[in-house]
Design a protein around this motif. Structure first.
Motif, PDB file in Angstrom:
ATOM      1  N   THR A   7      -1.449  -0.331   5.072  1.00  0.00           N
ATOM      2  CA  THR A   7      -2.808   0.213   4.926  1.00  0.00           C
ATOM      3  C   THR A   7      -3.798  -0.919   4.640  1.00  0.00           C
ATOM      4  OG1 THR A   7      -2.692   0.525   2.515  1.00  0.00           O
ATOM      5  CG2 THR A   7      -1.870   2.342   3.880  1.00  0.00           C
ATOM      6  N   HIS A   8      -5.043  -0.683   5.014  1.00  0.00           N
ATOM      7  CA  HIS A   8      -6.114  -1.681   4.806  1.00  0.00           C
ATOM      8  C   HIS A   8      -7.248  -1.088   3.978  1.00  0.00           C
ATOM      9  CE1 HIS A   8      -4.555  -4.624   7.741  1.00  0.00           C
ATOM     10  NE2 HIS A   8      -4.050  -3.557   8.312  1.00  0.00           N
ATOM     11  N   SER A   9      -7.911  -1.959   3.226  1.00  0.00           N
ATOM     12  CA  SER A   9      -9.037  -1.550   2.382  1.00  0.00           C
ATOM     13  C   SER A   9     -10.234  -2.442   2.668  1.00  0.00           C
ATOM     14  CB  SER A   9      -8.645  -1.670   0.906  1.00  0.00           C
ATOM     15  OG  SER A   9      -8.650  -3.032   0.511  1.00  0.00           O
ATOM     16  N   SER A  12     -10.265  -6.252   3.292  1.00  0.00           N
ATOM     17  CA  SER A  12     -10.298  -6.880   4.624  1.00  0.00           C
ATOM     18  C   SER A  12     -11.140  -5.986   5.529  1.00  0.00           C
ATOM     19  CB  SER A  12      -8.894  -7.160   5.173  1.00  0.00           C
ATOM     20  OG  SER A  12      -8.139  -5.976   5.391  1.00  0.00           O
ATOM     21  N   ASP A  13     -10.555  -5.423   6.610  1.00  0.00           N
ATOM     22  CA  ASP A  13     -11.403  -4.707   7.565  1.00  0.00           C
ATOM     23  C   ASP A  13     -11.284  -3.187   7.485  1.00  0.00           C
ATOM     24  OD1 ASP A  13      -8.896  -4.477   8.584  1.00  0.00           O
ATOM     25  OD2 ASP A  13      -9.303  -5.469  10.497  1.00  0.00           O
ATOM     26  N   GLY A  14     -10.764  -2.662   6.352  1.00  0.00           N
ATOM     27  CA  GLY A  14     -10.807  -1.215   6.143  1.00  0.00           C
ATOM     28  C   GLY A  14     -12.176  -0.821   5.613  1.00  0.00           C
ATOM     29  N   ASP A  37      -3.729  -5.719   3.172  1.00  0.00           N
ATOM     30  CA  ASP A  37      -4.939  -6.251   3.790  1.00  0.00           C
ATOM     31  C   ASP A  37      -4.636  -7.547   4.538  1.00  0.00           C
ATOM     32  OD1 ASP A  37      -7.340  -4.623   3.419  1.00  0.00           O
ATOM     33  OD2 ASP A  37      -6.782  -4.708   1.296  1.00  0.00           O
ATOM     34  N   HIS A  38      -5.477  -7.844   5.531  1.00  0.00           N
ATOM     35  CA  HIS A  38      -5.300  -9.054   6.322  1.00  0.00           C
ATOM     36  C   HIS A  38      -5.493 -10.300   5.450  1.00  0.00           C
ATOM     37  CE1 HIS A  38      -5.294  -6.877  10.154  1.00  0.00           C
ATOM     38  NE2 HIS A  38      -6.341  -6.191   9.721  1.00  0.00           N
ATOM     39  N   ASP A  39      -4.444 -11.093   5.313  1.00  0.00           N
ATOM     40  CA  ASP A  39      -4.505 -12.441   4.732  1.00  0.00           C
ATOM     41  C   ASP A  39      -5.043 -12.517   3.306  1.00  0.00           C
ATOM     42  OD1 ASP A  39      -3.564 -13.654   7.187  1.00  0.00           O
ATOM     43  OD2 ASP A  39      -5.531 -13.165   8.033  1.00  0.00           O
ATOM     44  N   PHE A 248      -3.601   2.351   8.383  1.00  0.00           N
ATOM     45  CA  PHE A 248      -4.863   3.014   8.022  1.00  0.00           C
ATOM     46  C   PHE A 248      -5.981   1.983   7.806  1.00  0.00           C
ATOM     47  CE2 PHE A 248      -7.409   4.759   4.356  1.00  0.00           C
ATOM     48  CZ  PHE A 248      -7.972   5.844   5.007  1.00  0.00           C
ATOM     49  N   HIS A 249      -7.162   2.252   8.387  1.00  0.00           N
ATOM     50  CA  HIS A 249      -8.340   1.388   8.202  1.00  0.00           C
ATOM     51  C   HIS A 249      -9.545   2.211   7.744  1.00  0.00           C
ATOM     52  CE1 HIS A 249      -6.135  -1.708  10.473  1.00  0.00           C
ATOM     53  NE2 HIS A 249      -7.087  -2.585  10.226  1.00  0.00           N
ATOM     54  N   GLY A 250      -9.319   3.352   7.086  1.00  0.00           N
ATOM     55  CA  GLY A 250     -10.440   4.218   6.701  1.00  0.00           C
ATOM     56  C   GLY A 250     -11.116   4.781   7.939  1.00  0.00           C
TER      57      GLY A 250
HETATM   58 FE    FE Z   1      -7.260  -4.620  10.812  1.00  0.00          FE
END
Ligand code: FE
Ligand code: AMP
Ligand code: FE
Ligand code: ZN
Length: 284
Positions: A7-9, A12-14, A37-39, A248-250
């Motif tokens: 999952t992303h928040s 990063s890009d969520g 999250d990315h990186d 998931f990216h929101g």
């Molecule tokens: Fe992404």
């Protein structure tokens, strides 16, 4: 009860804050989740606090940008790995390179979208947030150049577009070794997706497995049935774990939280490598 391990928040890009990603996971009936999250691990402390409050297990995670034979390959790292050397420095280098590349993408895009302002893009990426093309996409939406992120990617931000610029990232095999050395578990993210799929042949995955790769993310919306069958076979042959997750990216992507999940037995085997210390927010 299942877990969502990808999952992303807004770290990063969520588009959802770390605490709200955890709340959505709870509302979806999950036992736990990994924030990846990315990186960056910047969202993990806030996510762990929310998980503790809600009685969910938070698996610390990160989706690491890597390169293999000229392609971008995403590697999921589970465990408290983002603060360890040398990975922490490598990730900081990737974030710096992503920021420089964002500026170059904006410069190129200004030839066709003169209203796009660098300041508007940078305002979407405060210190500590990993910059990505979705932040440019949001700025393009804001100036009315495209209706949504999807269209921005299709029309202006794709890898084969004239406005695309890449960034520096570590080699895939080195990165698997860094995650393993940090006591974490490494899982290939969407290994059958368009860019990565071409270079992740059976020999490459076997080499990664020998270096300590723990699993393959098989159940992911980017994979069709034939791809999932092939990847399951590969995991079977190489004794790798099989995970499923939403990515998931929101509101930034169609992916719904918990649309694919991983069973607790697999999560336990995955985390048996780094040990119980990686479980944050466990309340029972
Ligand atoms: Fe992404
Ligand atoms: P970047 O990390 O800057 O190379 O951008 C790639 C990221 O953009 C991936 O992590 C995806 O989650 C996201 N992405 C790719 N395609 C789309 C899309 N059509 N709509 C929204 N986000 C996307
Ligand atoms: Fe990814
Ligand atoms: Zn992802």
């Amino acid at each position: 009860m299942p877990y969502d391990l990808h999952t992303h928040s807004t770290a990063s890009d969520g588009t959802t804050s770390p605490a709200d990603v955890v709340r959505e996971a709870a509302a979806a009936g999950l036992a736990g989740l990994a924030l990846t999250d990315h990186d960056t691990g910047a969202g993990l402390v806030a996510a762990a606090a929310a998980a503790e409050e809600l009685g969910l297990v938070l698996v610390p995670g990160v989706e690491i940008s890597t390169g293999h034979r000229g392609r971008s390959v995403h590697l999921l790292g589970y465990g408290e790995v983002t603060g360890t050397a040398p990975l922490a420095d490598v990730l900081a280098g990737t974030v710096r390179s992503r920021l420089e590349r964002l500026r170059l993408i904006v410069t190129r895009l200004q030839t066709v979208v003169p209203g796009l302002l660098l300041g508007d893009v940078l305002a979407r990426v405060p210190e500590g947030v990993t910059p990505g093309r979705p932040h440019v996409a949001d700025a393009l939406v804001a100036v009315g150049a495209v209706p949504d992120r999807d269209e921005a990617f299709r029309e202006l931000l794709a890898e084969d577009s004239p406005y695309y610029v890449g960034y520096r990232a570590p080699q895939l095999l080195d990165t698997v070794r860094m995650v393993v050395a940090a006591g974490g578990a490494a899982v290939l993210a969407h290994p059958g997706s368009r860019s990565a799929g071409d270079v992740l042949d059976a020999d490459t995955v076997a080499q990664l497995a020998a270096a300590g790769l723990a699993g393959l993310e098989v159940d992911h919306r980017d994979h069709d049935d034939a791809t999932r069958r092939r990847l399951r076979g590969l995991a079977d042959d190489l004794d790798l774990l099989v995970t499923g997750s939403s990515d998931f990216h929101g509101a930034g992507k169609q992916n719904k939280i918990a649309e694919h999940t991983t069973g607790e037995d697999v999560v336990e085997r995955l985390l048996a490598r780094p040990g119980p210390a990686v479980l944050l927010g466990r309340t029972s």
